[in-house]
Design an enzyme around this catalytic site. Structure first.
Site, PDB file in Angstrom:
ATOM      1  N   ASP A 132     -26.979 -74.936   1.710  1.00 19.83           N
ATOM      2  CA  ASP A 132     -28.430 -74.741   1.796  1.00 19.83           C
ATOM      3  C   ASP A 132     -29.031 -75.221   0.476  1.00 19.83           C
ATOM      4  OD1 ASP A 132     -31.018 -73.898   1.970  1.00 19.83           O
ATOM      5  OD2 ASP A 132     -30.564 -71.768   2.210  1.00 19.83           O
ATOM      6  N   ASP A 158     -40.748 -68.648  13.366  1.00 16.82           N
ATOM      7  CA  ASP A 158     -39.754 -68.542  12.297  1.00 16.82           C
ATOM      8  C   ASP A 158     -39.446 -67.059  12.022  1.00 16.82           C
ATOM      9  OD1 ASP A 158     -38.149 -69.197  10.055  1.00 16.82           O
ATOM     10  OD2 ASP A 158     -39.372 -70.949   9.630  1.00 16.82           O
ATOM     11  N   ASP A 176     -30.877 -71.251  12.071  1.00 17.05           N
ATOM     12  CA  ASP A 176     -31.088 -71.763  10.715  1.00 17.05           C
ATOM     13  C   ASP A 176     -30.067 -71.069   9.804  1.00 17.05           C
ATOM     14  OD1 ASP A 176     -32.214 -72.966   8.517  1.00 17.05           O
ATOM     15  OD2 ASP A 176     -34.186 -72.040   8.732  1.00 17.05           O
ATOM     16  N   ARG A 232     -29.224 -76.173  11.849  1.00 14.52           N
ATOM     17  CA  ARG A 232     -29.342 -76.905  10.588  1.00 14.52           C
ATOM     18  C   ARG A 232     -27.961 -77.356  10.098  1.00 14.52           C
ATOM     19  NH1 ARG A 232     -32.414 -74.306   5.496  1.00 14.52           N
ATOM     20  NH2 ARG A 232     -30.429 -73.228   5.247  1.00 14.52           N
ATOM     21  N   ASP A 262     -34.788 -78.787   4.956  1.00 13.76           N
ATOM     22  CA  ASP A 262     -36.015 -78.512   4.224  1.00 13.76           C
ATOM     23  C   ASP A 262     -36.457 -79.704   3.377  1.00 13.76           C
ATOM     24  OD1 ASP A 262     -35.732 -76.149   5.482  1.00 13.76           O
ATOM     25  OD2 ASP A 262     -35.108 -75.010   3.715  1.00 13.76           O
ATOM     26  N   HIS A 279     -43.281 -79.116  11.214  1.00  8.97           N
ATOM     27  CA  HIS A 279     -42.917 -77.823  10.624  1.00  8.97           C
ATOM     28  C   HIS A 279     -43.515 -77.752   9.227  1.00  8.97           C
ATOM     29  CE1 HIS A 279     -40.849 -74.170   9.968  1.00  8.97           C
ATOM     30  NE2 HIS A 279     -39.732 -74.621   9.428  1.00  8.97           N
TER      31      HIS A 279
END
Lengths: 536, 912
Positions: free
Chosen positions: B255, B398, B511, B570, B586, B644
């Site tokens: 991440d 979300d 996610d 993701r 992201d 998004h």
């Protein structure tokens, strides 16, 4: 399967139980009926081409403007008209014809999709009329209230304006009064000052005489010690040498810990040696710092001057405190005493205690009756003057506040004036929101925690035709990695003045809904008859 | 309570506000550093040819490391479809080493390997036809795959095979080993411990490494190759860069907060598949290993350049060397021998499966934001789309929708009536996605947590307790998705009666499944955490795949096996294509991020994952209106099309940037909806064959060297070429139109351009340069409605773009758009459309399938055609009718009016 259908349809517009038949192609509004004439070539409404009439609503788009398919979804830019008898007619994009979703309350948009639509026009019409009626009532009452508010505001404004005028007149008088009192004060202060100075001078002289005597005694003692030290005898040449002075490190001028020969010579006025007569001129240079050598050896003598009692206090203090200040302070006349205590807050309290006791010892004798009378008179003049000056300041503030209030844009008829200096709260599950119109908006957690500023009054920010429908509050508390908080207040007509909702549609941008009679428009028509059916 | 929240916020914030230094370089990763210290040279490994064992399906023989005498077992397989599998493991490991399960769809079918010849130092095996041979050299050990005189690939030719055998800790050995095994002890003693073998510390995190060193490495040489691609996910160019002098490309699902562009750092997903391409051949290397992996790429092209075209000295030909390094597991590598790009896609699909076939609606437009605040907000955004006449299919929720980030629940004050909300969307034939992340709030009042706890389904820490880390809800547990029982349980939680407030038009988004652990090393799980008997080290890159698989299984199960699932993830691994869509994580509202979305999705497509998209508008930061419009225009032509935005950014629904920009965005989305039949057909083909939907130009033009590095334009299928505008203030783009003799038509103006040229195209804010290949027929639904479901029964328009021979062909695929009936009951329509010799016909490609559709053919547009005197429609029953037509002579566009035939029928149109 192909979708060939419906060149012509009979539209049954049902209104309050009276069926009326009107023949025109599906989706065509009454106003355009004349362009669609059966069995005559149809000309696209943009005039671009003509097509046989059987290609109107044949589910193929022939006209660029979509006018040949008012009742099908064939044209990307077409629109469909639903009559919605009992409710209000409307246009929908052709793409919503037969898409399985009921858009027209009369169900006419879903004639071939299998969607099960119910005719809800009557119900909607009834509800809308109810709502409209309620709205009209609110508007009517609100508008009356608004008129009242306008009157109040105008009255208030008038009052304030005249108040300001009055106050400005009063202010002039007050200005003059202040000036008069200033003169009175100054006149009274002059004799007071002179009397005080006289009194002080007398006391100073008395003190000086005493000090001189003490000093002489001390000088003699010092001279004896210094010479005694060096020669061990009372010779003919009674003198103090540089080296003798050098043994007194406390006389060190640059505070580097040693008294150099040059420094010592400086103290002695450049001479190598001095005798009793010349020592008198050296003494003032050293007396403040001179330590009697006999002192540490002897038990503290009763007659030790207060100077030297104080000294250790100063030295022991971790904060360096210049000795000069202290002696100066002692020498200063008492007139400045009060000023000193007010101004100098930095003086460590430890210093004050011994100083006080010292003062007590050498307290100035009380003023004589004449002087005291002059002082009392001057004090009264001062008090009168200050009082008048304060009154003037207060009046200035008041005038400024009223002028500020008068400078706000409270709407075309000042109808928003009543909101000024008021606050309105809304409590949600988490927060208490507080709107103080023309001032600020804040948010406070319900169960403790600090208040957050959601913005201070910025401006009216409604659409051009009516900017008084939205208020903008800006520059509130900053957001983490984001902008400063801001709030838009949406005003709607209501009988009461209340915050009805708050939300945060975007991070740190708040929306508050607020009802007030001040935005109620004059009802267009007092006639509240049911909605007209434009189609009939 | 206040402090609690504050603490969470601080932890999240500080852990997420990281920079490059929070992630390891090769130098900081002990095994990578050790492996990189090994330089090319003589390999210590020797093949013991006398240990050869040959069976029908494979051969095995032993390798020995002459330095430490440790023996390895080499297995060689010839696989169906022109592939070779090479496996190397320790002959007798101290304990079993991890072999990646669940990625291959089945045991690959093998073909017989036969020995062609053998001598003292070599063994030659036949790989079947075309003179393909596998040559095993004994000393030093080396494998070469050759075709005739040409070497296709060599393994260990640079001597970088390195296999850290499992060993006991020295301090424990010295007590146990008796003098009787002195000789073995001597050899072991030679191997000194190096730093980081038994413990490693990075930024206050210590990896206890109870099993010691276990890394593996192997090098591959690709003679004649200058271009290699794949190994996603990296924010880098399509063509992989030479990593000499920089870090290798890293594959370790992480991440990464605000990732940087153009570097080899690891991102959210990993597919260890590398594709090599030259005008001679396309090949692939699939390195099946789920541990942290680094890939070094070294090529000597720069030094030789073009001179080589004239110098026929094979040893000096351009060459690319690839070296794979993994922290644990075994060497298990599949060499896909092509020779054409399509063959490599087929080969890889035969191993790991194809793209799942999404419901049509998933290919439409998605509106997402962190977060749509509450039911009212959802409703008003939904209405906003209708008020502005912009189509959309999905609105997304979300993490804030759940009650205290307890997934599978709803915030009772913001979403008190989820079913009412879902019903409202269903009435508009629209859908919703709600996020379900794999970190589970440790909270004794949370049913999901309690069940996982009672079933002992959490990942364990090294000491055997439940592993806990920080994530959105605060202290969180991580279910062990490698456990099939856990996955079955997870899937069952999506049943409508289990997931309260859920309905059939609600889908799911996974996610943070790298997994993200805010306070873990490199923001992920400790490598010494335990998944049953295996360390997290072994399974790391597989975790995200399992999460998505379990979730997708849940969606299938809740519908009784009827409905196709849609799950966005993701994190991903090889095989993730079978479970849904991925997005590039992201990103940020910057032009560079818009640009990189193309090579990132192209790389994923080459590695099997077609359903890829980037956050339209950019996740972080606030896009300018121009950037947002350009991003919609680009996103409308990428497979997964979702806008998004980060919670701290201002709102950016399409109508918030003024009427002009609203119109531009509306038009871009409408173009997407009109083309949905084409997208759907391509996804059907991707599902059938494994061909990527979004393709680099070289895939279709493998001989055109000019296409090999192009990454600012691409093909959708083989018939549409897209060159989105990705530069601020652009007034023109230069697009390369490939193919000698090919013609291309601008889809908006029908203007014709010749292939094999760079075309200068002036652009305005409304331009989306898209070209249709001459020779293709594309079916569109030009009646764009407010959601794709509303367009289900609408008619088709055929756009036939003629090539220089005056012919064209295409396909049309139709089914119910959402169930498995196309597969289970053969309920679909698949037509072949062809135009040649002035005759256009529709032929059934699947005679044994059955499906009836209400859709019909409303219009046929023949681009590059000529004016006929008549057009006749012949129906299947022999009836004929004349068609009206219009001909635009300046553009040579012939429009046939309303054939009206059913889209599933046989028919012919004859022009005279």
């Amino acid at each position: 399967m192909t979708c060939v259908h419906l060149l012509l349809t009979l539209v049954f517009a049902v209104s309050l139980g009276t069926p009326v038949e009107i023949q025109r192609p599906r989706g065509v509004p009454l106003t355009k009926k004349q362009f669609y004439v059966e069995n005559k070539p149809f000309t696209c409404l943009d005039g671009s081409r003509a097509i046989p009439f059987d290609r109107v609503n044949d589910d193929y788009c022939d006209c660029k403007d979509g006018s040949d398919e008012p009742g099908t979804a064939a044209c990307p830019n077409g629109s469909f008209h639903c009559t919605n008898a009992g409710y209000r007619p409307m246009f929908i994009p052709s793409s919503r014809i037969n898409d399985g979703i009921c858009d027209c309350c009369d169900t006419t948009d879903e004639y071939n999709s299998g969607a099960k639509c119910e005719n809800t026009c009557k119900e909607l019409g009834r509800k809308e009329r109810e709502v409209l009626q309620k709205m009209a009532e609110i508007t009517k009452e609100g508008f009356l209230l608004k008129q009242h508010l306008i009157e109040e505001a105008k009255k208030g404004q008038q009052e304030k304006k005249s108040k300001v005028t009055d106050m400005q007149g009063n202010k002039k008088q007050l200005d003059e009064k202040v000036e008069v009192l200033r003169t009175v004060k100054e006149t009274a202060e002059q004799p007071e000052k002179e009397a005080k100075e006289r009194h002080l001078k007398a006391w100073e002289e008395q003190k000086a005489a005493i000090r001189l005597e003490k000093d002489k005694a001390k000088m003699a003692e010092a001279f004896l010690f210094l010479t005694d030290d060096e020669d061990g005898l009372l010779s003919l040449c009674i003198s103090v040498s540089v080296s003798e002075l050098q043994s007194h490190a406390e006389l060190d001028a640059d505070a580097d810990g040693t008294l150099t020969e040059t420094e010592a010579q400086g103290l002695m006025g450049g001479a190598e040696q001095v005798d009793t007569s010349t020592f008198e001129s050296v003494w003032p240079n050293i007396k403040d710092k001179y330590h009697s050598e006999s002192q540490p050896e002897e038990p503290a003598p009763v007659e030790t001057p207060p100077d030297e009692v104080k000294e250790p206090v100063v030295v022991n203090d971790s904060e360096p405190y210049p000795e000069d200040d202290i002696s100066e302070e002692e020498d200063e006349d008492d007139e400045d005493e009060d000023d000193y205590h007010e101004d100098d807050d930095k003086a460590p309290p430890t210093i004050k205690a011994p100083e006080k006791s010292h003062e007590d010892e050498e307290a100035m004798p009380p003023y004589d009756a004449d002087t005291q009378a002059l002082i009392d008179a001057a004090q009264k003049a001062r008090d009168d003057f200050e009082e008048a000056e304060k009154a003037l300041r207060e009046m200035d503030d008041q005038i400024r506040n009223i002028e500020k209030e008068l400078s706000f844009d409270f709407g075309p008829d000042a109808e928003f004036t009543y909101l000024y200096s008021q606050c309105y709260e809304l409590t949600t599950s988490e927060y208490i929101y507080r709107l103080c119109p023309f001032n600020r908006i804040s948010q406070k957690p319900k169960y403790g925690g600090s208040e957050t500023n959601l913005g201070t009054w910025g401006s009216w920010s409604g659409p051009e035709n009516n900017k008084y429908l939205l208020m903008k509050y800006e520059h509130g508390t900053g957001c983490w990695q984001g902008p400063n908080r801001s709030t838009t207040v949406k005003l709607t007509c209501g009988k009461e003045t209340v915050v009805t909702s708050t939300s945060e549609p975007s991070r740190c941008e708040y929306l508050m809904e607020f009802t007030t009679p001040a935005v109620c428009q004059e009802p267009a028509n007092t006639d509240l008859s049911p909605h007209d059916h434009e189609e009939l | 309570m206040g402090m609690w929240v504050l603490l969470i916020v601080l932890l999240c914030v500080s852990a997420r506000a990281v920079d490059r230094s929070n992630f390891k370089t090769c130098e900081q990763s002990a095994f990578c550093k050790r492996q990189k210290e090994l330089k090319p040279g003589q390999s210590p490994y020797r093949a013991l040819l006398d240990t050869l064992e040959l069976s029908d399906s494979r051969i095995t023989l032993q390798l020995i490391n002459d330095n430490n005498k440790v023996r390895l077992l080499l297995e060689l397989y010839r696989l169906q479809g022109n592939m070779t599998r090479v496996k190397i493991n320790e002959l007798k490991p101290l304990k079993p080493r991890y072999e990646v399960p669940d990625v291959l769809i089945s045991d690959p079918f093998t073909e017989t390997l036969s020995v062609v010849s053998q001598d003292e130092n070599s063994l030659v095996l036949s790989l079947g036809g075309k003179d393909q041979r596998l040559i095993v050299s004994a000393q030093p050990f080396r494998l070469d795959i050759v075709e005739g005189p040409q070497v296709l690939v060599s393994l260990n030719s640079r001597g970088l095979l390195a296999f850290e055998h499992l060993r006991a800790r020295k301090d424990t050995i010295s007590h146990k080993i008796s003098s009787t095994v002195g000789s073995m002890w001597d050899s072991l003693k030679k191997e000194e411990d190096k730093p980081g073998m038994w413990e490693e510390t990075f930024k206050s995190h210590t990896d206890s490494k109870p099993n010691g060193p276990s890394s593996i490495s192997l090098d591959f040489s690709l003679p004649g190759v200058e271009h290699v691609y794949g190994i996603p996910e990296h924010a880098d160019t399509l063509k992989l860069k030479n990593t000499d002098g920089s870090d290798p490309y890293r594959l370790y699902n992480l991440d990464v907060f605000q990732y940087e562009l153009h570097n080899p750092m690891a991102l959210y997903g990993a597919v260890p598949v590398l594709i090599s391409h030259s005008t001679d051949r396309t090949m692939g290397i699939f390195w099946l290993n789920a541990a942290e992996t680094w890939v070094d790429i070294s090529s000597n092209t720069m030094m030789f350049g073009k001179i080589l075209d004239f110098v026929q000295v094979s040893s000096e030909a351009p060459q690319t060397d690839v070296r794979w390094i993994s922290e644990s597991g075994i060497i298990d590598v599949f060499i896909m021998l092509g020779p054409k790009p399509a063959d490599v896609f087929t080969q890889y699909a035969s191993l790991t499966g194809t793209q799942s076939f999404p419901p049509l609606t998933a290919l439409a437009y998605h509106q997402c934001r962190w977060n749509y605040n509450d039911q009212e907000d959802v409703k008003s955004v939904d209405q906003g789309f209708d008020e502005h006449d912009i189509p959309y299919d999905f609105i997304w929720l979300d993490i804030e929708h759940a009650d205290g980030k307890r997934y599978f629940t709803w915030d009772p004050s913001k979403f008190p009536q989820p079913k009412e909300m879902l019903q409202g969307l269903m009435d508009k034939r629209r859908k919703l996605v709600a996020i379900v992340d794999p970190h589970i709030r440790v909270d004794s009042g949370y049913k999901i947590h309690n069940e996982i706890l009672s079933k002992n389904f959490y990942v364990k820490n090294k000491d055997g307790g439940d592993y806990e880390g920080w994530c959105w809800p605060g202290n969180s547990g991580y279910p062990d998705f490698t456990n099939p029982e856990m996955r079955a349980w997870w899937a069952s939680k999506f049943a409508y009666e289990q997931y309260e407030g859920s309905m059939e038009n609600q889908y799911v988004w996974n996610d943070m499944n790298e997994p993200s652990v805010f306070n873990g090393p490199e923001v992920t799980m400790h490598k010494d955490a335990l998944h049953g008997g295996w360390e997290h080290r072994d399974v790391h890159n597989l975790y995200g795949l399992y999460v998505q698989k379990a979730t997708a299984d849940g969606l299938v199960e809740r519908s009784g096996g009827v409905e196709r699932p849609f799950v966005l993830t993701r994190a991903f691994f090889a095989g993730s294509q079978r479970y849904g869509a991925v997005w590039t994580g992201d990103n940020a509202a910057e032009w560079g991020h818009l640009k990189i979305s193309i090579p990132m999705c192209l790389s994923l497509g080459l590695a099997g994952i077609s359903f890829c998209g980037a956050d339209v508008g950019g996740f972080f930061k606030h896009p300018s209106a121009e950037l947002l419009v350009r991003w919609y225009q680009a996103g409308a032509y990428q497979p997964f099309f979702r806008a998004h935005a980060h919670i701290d950014t201002p709102r950016r629904e399409p109508w918030l940037f003024g009427p002009e920009n609203t119109a531009l965005i509306r038009e871009a989305i409408r173009q997407r909806y009109a083309l949905l039949p084409y997208w759907y057909q391509l996804f059907y083909n991707a599902h059938r064959t494994g061909y990527p939907v979004m393709r680099p130009l070289w895939v279709e033009y493998p001989d055109d060297v000019a296409t090999f590095s192009i990454e600012d334009e691409y093909l959708i299928g083989k018939d549409l070429l897209v060159h989105p505008v990705t530069d601020e203030g652009a007034t023109a783009v230069t697009a390369y139109l490939p193919g000698k003799g090919e013609v291309w038509y601008d889809v908006h103006t029908f203007q014709k351009h010749d292939g094999e040229q760079s075309l200068y195209i002036p652009v305005t804010m409304s331009s989306i340069p898209v070209f249709q290949r001459g020779g293709s027929i594309i079916c569109r639904k030009d009646r764009v409605r407010r959601s794709s479901s509303c367009m289900e029964n609408d008619p088709y328009t055929l756009y036939a773009a003629l090539n220089s021979q005056g012919s064209a062909e295409g396909e049309l695929y139709i089914d119910d758009f959402h169930t498995f009936n196309f597969e289970k009951a053969k309920q679909f329509v698949h037509r072949h459309l062809s135009f040649s010799a002035n005759t256009l016909s529709s032929r059934n490609l699947a005679p044994d399938s059955q499906f009836s559709t209400a859709s019909w053919i409303e219009k046929i547009v023949i681009i590059g055609g000529s004016q006929p005197s008549s057009a006749t429609l012949k129906n299947a029953d022999g009836t004929e009718s004349a068609l009206e037509f219009e001909f635009d002579s300046t553009l040579a566009v012939l429009t046939l009016r309303k054939p009206g035939v059913n889209a599933a029928a046989d028919w012919t149109v004859i022009l005279r």
